[in-house]
Design a protein around this motif. Structure first.
Motif, short mmCIF file in Angstrom:
data_model
loop_
_atom_site.label_atom_id
_atom_site.label_comp_id
_atom_site.label_asym_id
_atom_site.label_seq_id
_atom_site.Cartn_x
_atom_site.Cartn_y
_atom_site.Cartn_z
N UNK A 1 0.83 -1.20 0.00
CA UNK A 1 0.00 0.00 0.00
C UNK A 1 0.87 1.26 0.00
N UNK A 2 1.96 1.21 0.78
CA UNK A 2 2.87 2.35 0.86
C UNK A 2 3.52 2.60 -0.50
N UNK A 3 3.94 1.53 -1.17
CA UNK A 3 4.58 1.67 -2.47
C UNK A 3 3.62 2.23 -3.50
N UNK A 4 2.39 1.72 -3.52
CA UNK A 4 1.39 2.20 -4.48
C UNK A 4 1.05 3.67 -4.22
N UNK A 5 0.91 4.03 -2.94
CA UNK A 5 0.59 5.43 -2.61
C UNK A 5 1.70 6.36 -3.09
N UNK B 1 1.00 3.24 -12.93
CA UNK B 1 1.05 2.74 -11.54
C UNK B 1 0.86 1.23 -11.53
N UNK B 2 1.77 0.48 -10.90
CA UNK B 2 1.58 -0.97 -10.81
C UNK B 2 0.27 -1.30 -10.11
N UNK B 3 -0.37 -2.35 -10.57
CA UNK B 3 -1.64 -2.76 -9.97
C UNK B 3 -1.46 -3.72 -8.82
N UNK B 4 -0.23 -4.23 -8.62
CA UNK B 4 0.04 -5.11 -7.49
C UNK B 4 1.52 -5.03 -7.14
N UNK B 5 1.82 -5.29 -5.88
CA UNK B 5 3.20 -5.26 -5.40
C UNK B 5 3.51 -6.58 -4.72
N UNK B 6 4.63 -7.18 -5.06
CA UNK B 6 5.11 -8.40 -4.43
C UNK B 6 6.40 -8.07 -3.68
N UNK B 7 6.43 -8.33 -2.40
CA UNK B 7 7.61 -8.08 -1.59
C UNK B 7 8.52 -9.29 -1.61
N UNK B 8 9.80 -9.08 -1.93
CA UNK B 8 10.79 -10.15 -2.00
C UNK B 8 11.92 -9.88 -1.01
N UNK B 9 12.56 -10.95 -0.56
CA UNK B 9 13.74 -10.80 0.28
C UNK B 9 14.94 -10.39 -0.58
N UNK B 10 15.03 -10.98 -1.79
CA UNK B 10 16.06 -10.60 -2.74
C UNK B 10 15.58 -10.90 -4.15
N UNK B 11 16.18 -10.23 -5.12
CA UNK B 11 15.82 -10.43 -6.52
C UNK B 11 16.54 -11.64 -7.09
N UNK B 12 15.88 -12.39 -7.97
CA UNK B 12 16.60 -13.44 -8.70
C UNK B 12 17.56 -12.79 -9.68
N UNK C 1 7.07 -15.63 -12.52
CA UNK C 1 6.47 -15.56 -11.18
C UNK C 1 5.22 -14.70 -11.21
N UNK C 2 5.28 -13.59 -11.95
CA UNK C 2 4.13 -12.69 -12.03
C UNK C 2 2.95 -13.37 -12.72
N UNK C 3 3.24 -14.16 -13.73
CA UNK C 3 2.17 -14.83 -14.46
C UNK C 3 1.54 -15.95 -13.64
N UNK C 4 2.35 -16.58 -12.78
CA UNK C 4 1.84 -17.72 -12.02
C UNK C 4 1.20 -17.32 -10.70
N UNK C 5 1.69 -16.23 -10.09
CA UNK C 5 1.23 -15.84 -8.76
C UNK C 5 0.02 -14.90 -8.85
N UNK C 6 -0.73 -14.89 -7.81
CA UNK C 6 -1.88 -13.98 -7.73
C UNK C 6 -1.88 -13.30 -6.37
N UNK C 7 -0.93 -12.36 -6.18
CA UNK C 7 -0.86 -11.69 -4.87
C UNK C 7 -2.05 -10.78 -4.65
N UNK C 8 -2.30 -10.48 -3.40
CA UNK C 8 -3.36 -9.54 -3.08
C UNK C 8 -3.02 -8.16 -3.65
N UNK C 9 -3.89 -7.56 -4.46
CA UNK C 9 -3.59 -6.21 -4.95
C UNK C 9 -3.40 -5.25 -3.78
N UNK C 10 -2.39 -4.41 -3.93
CA UNK C 10 -2.10 -3.47 -2.86
C UNK C 10 -2.64 -2.10 -3.23
N UNK C 11 -3.83 -1.79 -2.79
CA UNK C 11 -4.41 -0.49 -3.04
C UNK C 11 -4.76 -0.24 -4.48
N UNK C 12 -4.91 -1.32 -5.26
CA UNK C 12 -5.19 -1.15 -6.69
C UNK C 12 -6.59 -0.63 -6.92
#
Length: 515
Positions: free
Chosen positions: A463-467, A478-489, A504-515
């Protein structure tokens, strides 16, 4: 492709020249092994190593694979290859055995020289590839063979388009491709770099980028050896040791990728005086403006560069003053390079408009090894290399890199360049790295999905990132979703593996963050 160079120098190995002029000058410093080689010592070692290669039947055009971290023996081997006409093939020791097997099957090296720690990897890859390997242990066997070899022996004449090295790409767009780098690329990149970056024999550079990557060889290593400078080698990147070496070895110029620069700014020693350092240059990936500003705020002169394995890799140049005046710009074309920016129809775009970057000049590759079809895809009949990178040109000719053409996505009919969005996201408090990829969307065609890494100890929410993005960007960016990672591949080159994130983006369905 340019092939006629009637005045091209026949003597390609400049180390032997410096060994005559300044034999006692230090050429290489190996920080990991506390080893220093003068130009005379490097010249003699290269001559002995060339004799070893000849004794093992290596002739002009034969490929010699090497599995090694950054160390003086790697430069000795390259000097030996230049003298015998062999083609050095630095192999990515970070690959898994099945991945390395594919490279071996393509390269078919006549000889494989490597560190003891990589022998099991080499044997496993050789078995899987069906390519028999004649192995020489770099730690044990090669030193013994060199002690008994004579440093004398006639060096072959350099031919402009004869291969000196094959570097395999990271494989972000499929199987790794072998980029053939001829003598003219080696020579003209070194010449263009030393002119454009104003390098000379008193310059000293730390090199922590792995030498299975063009950054390790051709950003500073080969240009500095051409002008009699000094190269400080690191087997791996450690930010504290890197900073310490700049001070202790009195390094004057340095190159790092943005991830490494981020690590430098997070060390306890960041901000310490670096009186010898003339400038730090970033490359390999776009540098977030907030990171560049952080470096400049510490008092370090900072430049941004751009290049690719197939050309340069040092394609632009600019002064420290212009770099400060134009944050985010990479400057003007390096000497000898021509450049065009074209639209999707192949016509030149207007000043200030983004277009695909095309380059042409003598510091280009000689094609992909055994892959004329892929070569023809990027190199047209007029000798223009189609880089796949999108750039824009200011009215006075300075360039800015917008991003990769394949990374761009279209949302609601509007082109979105991820680099622009990522730069804004990295300015969000607590964010250290951000990557945006396009994903399919029923309403808009494509929308952005952001992958974000927080600074150590920071707490960041989607939510903070989207805001933050909403306060800085047009709605369609504006991205419609944010995925938090520990590190980038990452790929072996250190670049972010965008293909892995796209999967990963195509396979995952994270909760939209403030979209």
């Amino acid at each position: 492709m340019v092939t006629a160079f009637p005045g091209f120098p026949k003597r390609a190995d400049v180390v032997s020249w410096w060994a005559q002029i300044h034999p006692g000058r230090v050429a290489l410093i190996d920080r990991t092994r506390d080893q220093r080689l003068t130009y005379e010592e490097l010249d003699i070692a290269s001559g002995r190593c060339a004799a070893v290669l000849r004794a093992h039947g290596i002739e002009r055009g034969d490929r010699v694979g090497v599995l090694s971290g950054n160390r003086v023996e790697l430069l000795v081997l390259f000097g030996a290859a230049l003298r015998t006409g062999a083609v050095l093939v630095p192999l990515n020791w970070r690959l898994a055995a099945p991945e390395l097997a594919g490279v071996l099957a393509d390269a078919e090296p006549a000889l494989l020289i490597g560190e003891s720690r990589f022998r099991v990897l080499a044997e496993s890859a050789s078995s899987s590839s069906g390519v028999p390997v004649r192995w020489i242990d770099l730690d044990v066997e090669l030193p013994k063979l060199m002690r008994d070899a004579s440093p004398r022996g006639a060096a072959v004449e350099a031919e402009p388009d004869a291969a000196t090295m094959i570097l395999y790409t990271s494989g972000s767009t499929g199987a790794p491709k072998g980029v053939v780098l001829p003598h003219r690329q080696l020579f003209y990149n070194a010449l263009a770099t030393t002119i454009g970056w104003e390098l000379g024999p008193t310059d000293i550079a730390p090199v922590a980028t792995p030498c299975f990557h063009t950054g390790g060889w051709h950003v500073f290593t080969m240009p500095l050896l051409h002008v009699g400078g000094t190269v400080v080698l690191f087997d791996r990147f450690d930010p504290e040791d890197f900073l310490a070496a700049i001070v202790e070895e009195e390094c004057t110029v340095a190159f790092s990728v943005p991830t490494q620069i981020t690590m430098l700014t997070e060390t306890r020693d960041w901000g310490m005086p670096l009186p010898s350092l003339r400038f730090l240059i970033s490359g390999g990936a776009p540098c977030p403006p907030a990171l560049a500003a952080r470096v400049r705020a510490s008092g370090i002169r900072f430049r941004e560069g751009f290049g690719l394995t197939e050309c340069g890799p040092n394609c632009f140049a600019m002064s420290d003053l212009e770099a400060e005046r134009r944050p985010g710009a990479v400057g003007w074309p390096a000497p000898f390079l021509e450049m065009r920016l074209v639209g999707t129809d192949g016509s030149d775009v207007a000043t200030g408009e983004p277009g695909e970057l095309l380059v042409r000049g003598p510091q280009m590759f000689a094609g992909y090894f055994r892959n004329s079809a892929r070569t023809a895809e990027v190199l047209d009949a007029d000798g223009w290399l189609h880089t796949g990178d999108i750039a824009a040109r200011d009215v006075d000719g300075a360039f800015r890199i917008c991003g990769r053409r394949k990374d761009m996505y279209i949302s609601g009919g509007e082109n979105v360049f991820p680099g622009e969005v990522e730069a804004v996201l990295c300015e969000c408090e607590g964010v250290t790295e951000a990557v945006v990829v396009g994903v399919a969307d029923a309403k808009w065609g494509e929308v952005g999905r952001a992958f974000v890494v927080a600074r150590p100890g920071a707490v960041v929410s989607g939510e903070q990132v989207i805001a933050h993005a909403r306060s800085r960007l047009a709605g369609y960016k504006i991205p419609k979703a944010v995925v938090l990672l520990i590190e980038m591949p990452r790929l072996g080159s250190g670049k972010v593996d965008r293909a892995a994130l796209a999967r990963l983006a195509a396979a995952a369905h994270p909760q939209p963050a403030g979209a």
